[in-house]
Scaffold this active site. Structure first.
Site, PDB file in Angstrom:
ATOM      1  N   GLY A  66      87.244  37.413  14.404  1.00 17.59           N
ATOM      2  CA  GLY A  66      87.677  38.066  15.632  1.00 17.59           C
ATOM      3  C   GLY A  66      88.007  39.522  15.358  1.00 17.59           C
TER       4      GLY A  66
ATOM      5  CD  GLU B 211      63.528  34.230  23.994  1.00 18.91           C
ATOM      6  OE1 GLU B 211      64.312  35.075  24.430  1.00 18.91           O
ATOM      7  OE2 GLU B 211      63.777  33.530  22.998  1.00 18.91           O
TER       8      GLU B 211
END
Ligand code: M6R
Length: 579
Positions: A101, A454
């Site tokens: 984090g 994609e």
């Protein structure tokens, strides 16, 4: 974004941690470290590089002891080097912690700690945590109270694991970063995801937002960050460890490309009736996601608008809080393979605050997204390890098709995928023509546009070749100036209502010397192309399934031909838990 694993029990912790780190490596792989509470005291080994090479150099598994934590890093604060690798310790070397984090106020906390005499050896935000705990302990608190008091000082996101010498306990907590607890007999585990613990247990408790836990050999106790004990119900998961193994394939990506022909059955068998009813109740629908999942979101939008006449918005999750105005009459559909993507979670926070209803499409049971959603549809694709998303994309498509067309029969899809997989040898040869190029363009129209996007994402992500996708009609509005002799243009030109327009685009490209590789099922397109990949003739609604497989294989083989490990592309991570 960083992988964490912790173990306390009766077995050799370093071996369990090493194997867990190898499974978690997809989350970050620039440096790695392990700390074990050995009979001679705390022992820390860490270094720059991937798990296997660092472990070979430092002999992780030679450390004795039955309590330990490990970490594989994806750098945010500070370059990849031994000093910045986790675990980090306090000044005494008797407290060690790992973190995933971002601690936003670390500078301020670090300055305060420095004034008190603490010495730091890294540039990371994470290192402050062990020192904070040391400081609180000096003030008379026991380790758990010091752990909680330190957590209260943090701003930002964290999944943290900490141990203190001689205690036989691991303290963990989370806020906006995933952490799952594994429950064993006489042993307890914590890890960033379940796959790292699957060979030891199938009973898990995903740690909730702003929750902490203390792991011991005798079991796990759960707490709020205020220290109030809470009861949690374990869940049983029937994934087997070999689902996350390579099974004889050279890379996870290739295995996962092949997995598609099996897992798409599971996705098509998913019960979507509740979600379906939800969608039909809402006039205003937003779909939000990132990366490959965003391309699935676009497919939802295109299909809904074209075939059902129902408009909806597909919005990139990191943009959602800035541009979307959901309200209580809006259904927000979040698509996320991992269910942990921080940008997607933020978008949902925004939507929830405005009173919107949330439907989540995810692959991971118990992931963060499932806890904020009002309704969840699981993709059932099994664990996806390679950083490049492949099988989860086709599963997302399968689920989306079922959601939008509940009365259609899609039993043809697995065969379409198998047929496209037959093209492997052909695609491998085509990869040789692309491997030395600097730019590749992808074009398509209608339903082929999200698939072209994609294809371009997959290629650039794992081959480091610049790749861009455009609707065919957009070429003449700018990008055509980039088409010169030999520039590859991958044209998605299946036989549907777009085919003649695509033929025109192909001619435009050829007239400028571009090298056209087309995916088609018509002689006319094949004739105009430098290389033609022939698709089997299927219902035009299902062309996306036929086209995406060759594009995945192409990206894979170009990556391999360039000597890159497609499973671990530079600078990326599988689960993106920072904004
Ligand atoms: O877990 P998610 O589906 O939320 O992940 C979103 C993107 O980070 C992910 O699709 C990424 O673009 C892939 N690496 C693409 O292959």
């Amino acid at each position: 974004m960083c992988g964490i694993i912790g173990y306390v029990g009766g077995k050799k912790a370093s071996e369990i941690i090493y194997r867990g780190l190898k499974t978690l490596e997809y989350r970050g792989y620039d440096s790695v470290g392990v700390v074990v509470d050995t009979p001679k005291g705390m022992e820390l080994r860490k270094g720059k590089g991937m798990v296997e090479e660092v472990s070979e150099a430092l002999q992780f598994t030679s450390m004795d002891g039955t309590t330990g934590i490990g970490h594989t890093r994806w750098a945010t604060h500070g370059v990849a080097c031994k000093e910045n690798a986790h675990p980090h310790t306090d000044c005494t070397g008797k407290i060690a912690s790992v973190h995933n984090g971002v601690i936003e106020n670390y500078q301020e906390l670090k300055e305060g700690l420095k004034k008190k005499g603490h010495k730091f050896s890294s540039e990371t935000d994470s290192e402050i945590f062990a020192h904070l705990v040391e400081d609180e302990k000096k003030a008379g608190k026991d380790t758990f109270q010091a752990f909680l008091a330190s957590l209260k000082k943090l701003k930002g996101s964290f999944a943290i694991a900490l141990l203190a010498e001689g205690e036989r306990k691991i303290y963990v907590a989370r806020k906006n970063s995933p952490l799952v607890i594994g429950l064993g007999k006489g042993e307890s585990f914590a890890a960033s995801d379940m796959t790292a613990m699957l060979e030891h247990t199938k009973d898990f408790v995903p740690l909730g937002e702003m929750e902490a836990a203390v792991l011991e050999t005798g079991g796990v106790k759960f707490y709020s960050l205020e220290g109030k004990e809470i009861q949690k119900t374990p869940m049983h998961v029937d994934w087997s460890p070999d689902m996350a193994e390579k099974g004889g394939y050279a890379h996870f990506m290739l295995k996962e490309i092949y997995d598609q022909k099996h897992f798409v059955y599971e996705s098509l068998a998913t019960d979507v009736s509740a979600a379906n009813a939800l969608i039909s109740r809402y006039k205003s629908v937003h779909i939000t996601a990132c990366g490959t999942s965003y391309h699935a979101a676009l497919m939802f939008k295109y299909l809904s608008q074209k075939y059902l006449g129902k408009a909806c918005d597909a919005i990139i999750a990191s943009e959602y809080p800035f541009i979307a105005s959901p309200d209580k009459d809006t259904l927000v559909i979040a698509i996320s393979q991992s269910g942990e993507t921080a940008d997607t979670m933020k978008a949902l926070e925004h939507a929830k605050a405005k009173g919107a209803k949330i439907l989540a499409l995810t692959n991971v049971v118990g992931s963060s997204i499932t806890r904020v959603a009002d309704e969840v549809v699981y993709l059932n694709s099994g664990p996806e390890v390679s950083v490049a998303a492949t099988k989860t994309f086709t599963s997302q498509l399968a689920v989306i098709y079922k959601l939008l067309f509940p009365d259609n029969d899609f039993s043809e899809i697995p065969k379409i995928i198998s047929d496209s997989l037959q093209k492997e040898a052909e695609i491998k040869k085509i990869a040789e023509t692309i491997k030395g190029k600097t730019d590749v363009f992808f074009i398509g129209r209608g339903l082929s546009v999200p698939i072209a996007m994609e294809g371009a994402l997959k290629l650039k992500e794992i081959s480091y070749i610049h790749a861009e996708a455009y609707p065919g009609g957009e070429l003449k509005h700018g990008p055509l100036s980039l088409i010169t002799e030999g520039v590859p243009v991958i044209a998605l030109a299946p036989s549907d209502e777009t085919v003649y327009k695509m033929l025109g685009n192909i001619k435009e490209v050829r007239a400028r010397g571009g090298f056209v590789i087309s995916l088609n099922n018509s002689q006319e397109i094949a004739k105009e192309s430098n290389i033609s990949i022939n698709l089997s003739s299927v219902d035009p609604l299902l062309h996306p399934f036929a086209m995406v497989i060759p594009l995945q294989l192409l990206a894979y083989y170009v990556s391999v031909a360039r000597g890159i490990n497609p499973d671990r592309p530079r600078n990326l991570a599988k689960s993106v838990t920072v904004e």
